[in-house]
Design a protein around this motif. Structure first.
Motif, mmCIF file in Angstrom:
data_model
loop_
_atom_site.group_PDB
_atom_site.id
_atom_site.type_symbol
_atom_site.label_atom_id
_atom_site.label_comp_id
_atom_site.label_asym_id
_atom_site.label_seq_id
_atom_site.Cartn_x
_atom_site.Cartn_y
_atom_site.Cartn_z
ATOM 1 N N TYR A 53 0.846 -1.187 0.000
ATOM 2 C CA TYR A 53 0.000 0.000 0.000
ATOM 3 C C TYR A 53 0.889 1.247 0.000
ATOM 4 N N PRO A 54 0.398 2.414 -0.456
ATOM 5 C CA PRO A 54 -0.844 2.560 -1.215
ATOM 6 C C PRO A 54 -0.647 2.071 -2.644
ATOM 7 N N ASN A 55 -1.727 1.831 -3.326
ATOM 8 C CA ASN A 55 -1.672 1.395 -4.723
ATOM 9 C C ASN A 55 -2.940 1.879 -5.421
ATOM 10 N N PRO A 56 -2.871 2.933 -6.242
ATOM 11 C CA PRO A 56 -1.684 3.596 -6.788
ATOM 12 C C PRO A 56 -0.855 4.328 -5.724
ATOM 13 N N ALA A 57 0.428 4.509 -6.032
ATOM 14 C CA ALA A 57 1.355 5.208 -5.150
ATOM 15 C C ALA A 57 2.111 6.256 -5.944
ATOM 16 N N GLN A 58 2.569 7.293 -5.232
ATOM 17 C CA GLN A 58 3.288 8.376 -5.902
ATOM 18 C C GLN A 58 4.749 8.463 -5.485
ATOM 19 N N ASP A 59 5.005 8.429 -4.179
ATOM 20 C CA ASP A 59 6.377 8.620 -3.691
ATOM 21 C C ASP A 59 6.947 7.387 -2.999
ATOM 22 N N VAL A 60 6.148 6.775 -2.113
ATOM 23 C CA VAL A 60 6.635 5.639 -1.325
ATOM 24 C C VAL A 60 5.588 4.536 -1.361
ATOM 25 N N VAL A 61 6.034 3.280 -1.526
ATOM 26 C CA VAL A 61 5.156 2.121 -1.430
ATOM 27 C C VAL A 61 5.621 1.276 -0.254
ATOM 28 N N ASN A 62 4.672 0.792 0.539
ATOM 29 C CA ASN A 62 4.964 0.039 1.750
ATOM 30 C C ASN A 62 4.597 -1.434 1.566
ATOM 31 N N PHE A 63 5.367 -2.308 2.201
ATOM 32 C CA PHE A 63 5.131 -3.747 2.156
ATOM 33 C C PHE A 63 4.969 -4.267 3.589
ATOM 34 N N THR A 64 4.038 -5.191 3.766
ATOM 35 C CA THR A 64 3.849 -5.812 5.072
ATOM 36 C C THR A 64 3.677 -7.308 4.907
ATOM 37 N N VAL A 65 3.997 -8.074 5.963
ATOM 38 C CA VAL A 65 3.766 -9.514 5.983
ATOM 39 C C VAL A 65 3.172 -9.878 7.342
ATOM 40 N N LYS A 66 2.467 -10.997 7.397
ATOM 41 C CA LYS A 66 1.867 -11.465 8.641
ATOM 42 C C LYS A 66 2.943 -11.983 9.600
ATOM 43 N N ASN A 67 2.545 -12.117 10.852
ATOM 44 C CA ASN A 67 3.464 -12.671 11.848
ATOM 45 C C ASN A 67 3.952 -14.055 11.425
ATOM 46 N N GLY A 68 5.230 -14.293 11.587
ATOM 47 C CA GLY A 68 5.799 -15.575 11.226
ATOM 48 C C GLY A 68 6.348 -15.636 9.820
ATOM 49 N N VAL A 69 6.151 -14.563 9.062
ATOM 50 C CA VAL A 69 6.675 -14.489 7.685
ATOM 51 C C VAL A 69 7.738 -13.400 7.637
ATOM 52 N N SER A 70 8.834 -13.664 6.961
ATOM 53 C CA SER A 70 9.926 -12.696 6.863
ATOM 54 C C SER A 70 10.023 -12.154 5.448
ATOM 55 N N LEU A 71 9.979 -10.845 5.336
ATOM 56 C CA LEU A 71 10.157 -10.173 4.051
ATOM 57 C C LEU A 71 11.647 -10.065 3.760
ATOM 58 N N GLN A 72 12.064 -10.530 2.568
ATOM 59 C CA GLN A 72 13.493 -10.576 2.257
ATOM 60 C C GLN A 72 13.912 -9.539 1.213
ATOM 61 N N SER A 73 13.122 -9.374 0.144
ATOM 62 C CA SER A 73 13.524 -8.428 -0.897
ATOM 63 C C SER A 73 12.315 -8.002 -1.723
ATOM 64 N N ALA A 74 12.499 -6.918 -2.461
ATOM 65 C CA ALA A 74 11.479 -6.431 -3.386
ATOM 66 C C ALA A 74 12.162 -5.985 -4.669
ATOM 67 N N GLU A 75 11.570 -6.329 -5.798
ATOM 68 C CA GLU A 75 12.060 -5.901 -7.103
ATOM 69 C C GLU A 75 10.894 -5.306 -7.880
ATOM 70 N N ILE A 76 11.146 -4.208 -8.571
ATOM 71 C CA ILE A 76 10.128 -3.561 -9.398
ATOM 72 C C ILE A 76 10.566 -3.662 -10.849
ATOM 73 N N TYR A 77 9.642 -4.162 -11.705
ATOM 74 C CA TYR A 77 9.910 -4.336 -13.128
ATOM 75 C C TYR A 77 9.032 -3.368 -13.919
ATOM 76 N N ASN A 78 9.599 -2.807 -15.012
ATOM 77 C CA ASN A 78 8.758 -2.027 -15.914
ATOM 78 C C ASN A 78 8.075 -2.971 -16.901
ATOM 79 N N ILE A 79 7.287 -2.417 -17.829
ATOM 80 C CA ILE A 79 6.473 -3.260 -18.702
ATOM 81 C C ILE A 79 7.303 -4.040 -19.714
ATOM 82 N N THR A 80 8.591 -3.682 -19.865
ATOM 83 C CA THR A 80 9.452 -4.440 -20.774
ATOM 84 C C THR A 80 10.254 -5.501 -20.036
ATOM 85 N N GLY A 81 10.018 -5.646 -18.721
ATOM 86 C CA GLY A 81 10.705 -6.668 -17.951
ATOM 87 C C GLY A 81 12.015 -6.239 -17.338
#
Length: 527
Positions: free
Chosen positions: A455-483
């Protein structure tokens, strides 16, 4: 009947040498045949709105005494030209800005290329232009040599005068009255913003314009965009002196233009214009009656088998058939590999190569990108087989699959064939469209069940990621429409994370989140 040549006329260089001699008056263009749909039908520019046609046997019409436009130095105007459906038309114009009774290469304006219809461009009248009456020449040429369109009028010498085609086209001359602009002062009064389209497909360029009327010059224009109905406005691109901007969008967007008088530093903002976003299903390119595929000579697919799909096919109108509503979606899973077989025809003219490719719109943006292409094989009167790997980043849900056969060698066949014939004379083949339903198990389960959030989505400046208890967030990658990867972040056994996306252009992206329980993908809209 016209023919497209692949060999150039060997006598042309000598002809050019004769034709390029300086002129004391405007040159009379070489005779052209405009009776085979290569005529100019309309020219609209700065007060000129002239409907015409193939009026003379030599393909030249002089409208200088009957049609005149009025322009101001430092101002920008739109030149629009409509031509016949000659299947390979290239339009250009010349304006004698220095009033020396000659059209020079520096005065060439490339308008556009089309199989038939309307092309347009913007023309900035230079502040150095000589005031008074001068001449504008508009030319249309059938691109018989299949030259690069933007250099067709310079490749052969003096494109304002000689035949740059193979004898097909038309030339029209007009008068332009040039008035000197005066430097602005005080507060500008800008007109309402206008757009060249009312709705558009993602990734398609269009123009937005707004200018200060009158003869004043010395303005700077800045385009702003809003994806929330005008509540928030952000600068788009850099300021310019023309007030015309080329943009594209992935969501419905409103646009406004801020005009600044540089001398006074006073500003005014235009009324906005809204451009809607077309539905994805309306955006896929297809062969048309003016640019068809020809599958009536054996260059066809007779069967497509993929998953539960087993379709015995025939040649469709214009070489295209849309089976999206005729068959259930083929069920696929992200990260899996699936076999496909396509039976191709015998080719009636003895051609030995029928090449087959498949495109699947994995990012659901309404276009077939290079990284969405799978080459199946090349053969003749046989069944070609291959494997399609569904990427882990494929978005969840229904999307379009395109299967194409082309009378093309394996070495020449590639992703550029996705839409229609590359040239009107190399149009043997067929296109069939289907629907597939991609299930991204991790994305569907984790996002829908709240295991992973964004969240938020759509976003303008910052996008946030969350996971439930017991799950560990490791990385995030953003791809454009050409991959391409356009953003990365790493997290250490985190329960939440964030990424700054303010530097990304507005559009649709795919976010791939990796947790200790797997990877998930989700669409992100950047405002």
């Amino acid at each position: 009947m016209k023919t497209t040549f692949t060999l150039r006329k060997f006598f042309l260089p000598a002809f050019i040498a004769i034709s390029s001699i300086g002129y004391s008056q405007y040159c009379t263009p070489d005779p052209l045949n405009c009776s085979v749909d290569d005529e100019i039908q309309n020219v609209t520019f700065a007060g000129i709105n002239n409907n015409s046609g193939c009026g003379n046997d030599d393909g030249y019409s002089d409208f200088t005494a009957t049609a005149a436009g009025n322009v101001v130095t430092g101002q920008t105007y739109t030149l629009t030209v409509t031509v016949g459906e000659g299947q390979g038309e290239v339009v250009a114009a010349y304006i004698d800005f220095n009033a020396n009774n000659s059209f020079e290469e520096s005065e060439l304006i490339y308008v556009g290329a089309t199989p038939g219809g309307t092309v347009s461009t913007t023309v900035l009248i230079p502040e150095s232009a000589v005031t008074g009456a001068t001449r504008m020449r508009v030319r249309n040429a059938f691109n018989g040599f299949e030259d690069p369109e933007e250099t067709l009028y310079t490749d052969w010498g003096d494109g304002a005068c000689i035949d740059v085609s193979i004898g097909f086209g038309e030339t029209e001359d007009y008068t332009l009255n040039i008035t000197a602009g005066t430097q602005c002062s005080g507060t500008p009064d800008i007109g309402a913003a206008t757009a060249s389209v009312t709705s558009v497909c993602g990734g398609t360029d269009f123009t937005v314009s707004a200018v200060v009327s009158g003869t004043a010059i010395g303005f700077s224009y800045q385009l702003q965009a809003s994806t929330d109905g005008g509540t928030t406005w952000t600068n788009t691109g850099t300021a310019n002196s023309t007030g015309t901007f080329t943009v594209s969008q992935s969501v419905a967007t409103s646009y406004q233009v801020i005009a600044t008088c540089v001398a006074s530093n006073q500003t005014d903002t235009s009324a906005s214009v809204a451009v809607a976003q077309n539905g994805i299903a309306d955006c896929y390119c297809t062969p048309t009656a003016t640019n068809p595929l020809n599958c009536e000579d054996g260059d066809i697919m007779t069967n497509v088998t993929f998953g539960a799909l087993n379709n015995t096919t025939t040649c469709g109108e214009n070489g295209y058939t849309n089976y999206s509503a005729a068959f259930d979606a083929v069920e696929l899973t992200a990260g899996q590999t699936y076999p496909i077989s396509v039976a191709v025809g015998p080719s009636g003219d003895g051609w030995l190569d029928e090449s087959v490719g498949v495109w699947i719109d994995y990012n659901q943006d309404g276009s077939f990108d290079a990284d969405e292409f799978t080459y199946v094989g090349t053969g003749l009167a046989e069944t070609l087989t291959g494997n399609i790997v569904i990427p882990e980043t494929a978005l969840d849900g229904n999307t379009r699959m395109r299967v194409l056969v082309s009378a093309t060698t394996a070495a020449a066949f590639n992703t550029t064939y996705a839409c229609s014939p590359l040239t009107p004379t190399n149009n043997y083949g067929e296109i069939e469209d289907y629907v597939v339903n991609i299930t991204n198990d991790l994305a569907t389960g984790q996002f829908n069940n709240g295991l992973v959030g964004m969240y938020p989505n759509p976003a303008q400046d910052v996008v946030n990621f969350t996971v439930k208890n017991g799950v560990s967030l490791q990385s995030a990658e953003i791809y454009n429409i050409t991959g391409q990867v356009v953003g990365k972040a790493s997290f250490t056994s985190a329960a939440e994370g964030k990424m700054n996306i303010s530097a990304l252009s507005a559009g649709v992206y795919i976010v791939k989140l990796t947790t200790d329980q797997g990877s998930v993908s989700q669409r992100l809209v950047k405002k």
